[in-house]
Design a protein around this motif. Structure first.
Motif, mmCIF file in Angstrom:
data_model
loop_
_atom_site.group_PDB
_atom_site.id
_atom_site.type_symbol
_atom_site.label_atom_id
_atom_site.label_comp_id
_atom_site.label_asym_id
_atom_site.label_seq_id
_atom_site.Cartn_x
_atom_site.Cartn_y
_atom_site.Cartn_z
ATOM 1 N N LEU A 171 -19.927 26.504 -37.594
ATOM 2 C CA LEU A 171 -20.049 27.428 -38.712
ATOM 3 C C LEU A 171 -21.163 26.970 -39.652
ATOM 4 O O LEU A 171 -21.314 25.773 -39.908
ATOM 5 C CB LEU A 171 -18.729 27.518 -39.481
ATOM 6 N N GLU A 223 -18.114 33.597 -41.801
ATOM 7 C CA GLU A 223 -17.863 33.106 -40.439
ATOM 8 C C GLU A 223 -19.114 33.064 -39.567
ATOM 9 O O GLU A 223 -19.001 32.955 -38.344
ATOM 10 C CB GLU A 223 -16.805 33.977 -39.760
ATOM 11 N N GLU A 224 -20.300 33.167 -40.167
ATOM 12 C CA GLU A 224 -21.523 33.078 -39.373
ATOM 13 C C GLU A 224 -21.599 31.704 -38.715
ATOM 14 O O GLU A 224 -21.310 30.680 -39.332
ATOM 15 C CB GLU A 224 -22.761 33.290 -40.251
ATOM 16 N N ALA A 225 -21.985 31.692 -37.433
ATOM 17 C CA ALA A 225 -21.980 30.431 -36.684
ATOM 18 C C ALA A 225 -23.216 30.335 -35.803
ATOM 19 O O ALA A 225 -23.865 31.340 -35.497
ATOM 20 C CB ALA A 225 -20.715 30.341 -35.828
ATOM 21 N N ILE A 226 -23.524 29.109 -35.429
ATOM 22 C CA ILE A 226 -24.617 28.867 -34.486
ATOM 23 C C ILE A 226 -24.013 28.239 -33.232
ATOM 24 O O ILE A 226 -23.113 27.399 -33.325
ATOM 25 C CB ILE A 226 -25.700 27.941 -35.093
ATOM 26 N N PRO A 227 -24.462 28.654 -32.044
ATOM 27 C CA PRO A 227 -23.916 28.056 -30.820
ATOM 28 C C PRO A 227 -24.401 26.624 -30.659
ATOM 29 O O PRO A 227 -25.547 26.295 -30.972
ATOM 30 C CB PRO A 227 -24.470 28.962 -29.722
ATOM 31 N N VAL A 228 -23.517 25.779 -30.177
ATOM 32 C CA VAL A 228 -23.840 24.366 -29.967
ATOM 33 C C VAL A 228 -23.429 23.990 -28.554
ATOM 34 O O VAL A 228 -22.263 24.146 -28.180
ATOM 35 C CB VAL A 228 -23.100 23.467 -30.981
ATOM 36 N N ALA A 285 -19.786 18.930 -33.499
ATOM 37 C CA ALA A 285 -19.652 20.203 -32.782
ATOM 38 C C ALA A 285 -19.940 20.034 -31.299
ATOM 39 O O ALA A 285 -19.340 20.705 -30.460
ATOM 40 C CB ALA A 285 -20.592 21.240 -33.389
ATOM 41 N N SER A 298 -18.183 24.330 -24.653
ATOM 42 C CA SER A 298 -19.209 24.704 -25.622
ATOM 43 C C SER A 298 -18.544 25.419 -26.785
ATOM 44 O O SER A 298 -17.522 26.076 -26.631
ATOM 45 C CB SER A 298 -20.248 25.619 -24.972
ATOM 46 N N GLY A 299 -19.113 25.261 -27.926
ATOM 47 C CA GLY A 299 -18.503 25.872 -29.098
ATOM 48 C C GLY A 299 -19.538 26.339 -30.094
ATOM 49 O O GLY A 299 -20.728 26.455 -29.776
ATOM 50 N N GLN A 300 -19.065 26.612 -31.278
ATOM 51 C CA GLN A 300 -19.928 27.069 -32.346
ATOM 52 C C GLN A 300 -19.744 26.177 -33.559
ATOM 53 O O GLN A 300 -18.697 25.571 -33.755
ATOM 54 C CB GLN A 300 -19.591 28.520 -32.712
#
Length: 201
Positions: free
Chosen positions: A45, A29-34, A146, A41-43
Motif C-alpha cells: 500500500l 487503498e492504492e497499492a503497488i505490486p511487489v 512486502a 506475490s503481493g502488493q
C-alpha cells in the motif's frame, strides 16, 4: 530554541508529516505490486511507504551541523534530539487519530505506526552505521517486508510489521519497541560505531 528547531529542519518535518497524512486520506487503498522473494506475490500500500519521507527528513535534521561542536556545547545534544523524536511521535499519532476520526481512514493508523517504527529503525542503524546508511535502510524496509514478509496465504509474517493490518497490536508493539530502543540510543550514543558514508576532509 527557535533557531535550533529551524536548524534541525523541524518546520520541514512538520510540513512533510501533514502532507503525507493528507495524501494518506486521499489515496486510501492504492497499492503497488511487489514481486515476492519468499511466499506469494503481493502488493504494498502507498500509505505503508509514506512514512519514509518525514522520517528521513528528521534523521537528516538530527545530524545537521558539526558533531564535535555539538558535543562541546553547553546544551545536551542527546536530550534535545530525544525531545525532537518524541515530539515527532506525538505529532504522527495525533494526526492519525484526527484523520481517522474525521474521514474514517484506518490507513492513517498504519502510517503512524510505520512513522514511529521507521524512526526507531533509523535511530538504531544510525548508532551503528551512521545516518546515510540509516536513511537507505528505512527507504528499503517496506519494500523488503512486502517482498519477503508474506505467508503462503498472503497474510503478513509476524516480523513484517510495516505491512501488517492497521489495527495489528503486534505491529504496533514491534514499532513501539524499535522506537524505544532508538530513543535510548539517541540519548546514549552521539557518534556511530562505523560511518562508511561519512565525508572525509
Amino acid at each position: 530554541m527557535i533557531w535550533w528547531l529551524k536548524a534541525k529542519g523541524a518546520p520541514a518535518v512538520v510540513a512533510a508529516t501533514i502532507a503525507v497524512y493528507l495524501m494518506a486520506a486521499l489515496v486510501r487503498e492504492e497499492a503497488i505490486p511487489v514481486p515476492a522473494v519468499v511466499g506469494p506475490s503481493g502488493q504494498l500500500l502507498v500509505t505503508q511507504t509514506l512514512g519514509v519521507l518525514p522520517v528521513v527528513l528528521l534523521l537528516h535534521g538530527i545530524d545537521r551541523g558539526d558533531t564535535v561542536t555539538e558535543e562541546v556545547a553547553l546544551r545536551h545534544k542527546g536530550r534535545r534530539n530525544l525531545a525532537l523524536c518524541l515530539a515527532f511521535a506525538i505529532l504522527v499519532v495525533t494526526s492519525a487519530v484526527v484523520v481517522h476520526l474525521l474521514w474514517d481512514r484506518p490507513e492513517s493508523l498504519s502510517l503512524a505506526r510505520n512513522c514511529v517504527g521507521f524512526l526507531g529503525v533509523a535511530l538504531i542503524v544510525r548508532a551503528a552505521l551512521g545516518p546515510g546508511i540509516a536513511a537507505i535502510c528505512v527507504a528499503v524496509l517496506p519494500l523488503a517486508c512486502a517482498a519477503a514478509g508474506r505467508r503462503p496465504g498472503g497474510s503478513a509474517q509476524p516480523w513484517a510489521w510495516p505491512i501488517q493490518q492497521p489495527t495489528s497490536a503486534l505491529g504496533a508493539g514491534e514499532a513501539t519497541f524499535l522506537f524505544a530502543v532508538g530513543c535510548a540510543l539517541v540519548l546514549w550514543k552521539q557518534r556511530p560505531l562505523l560511518n562508511p558514508l561519512a565525508r572525509t576532509t
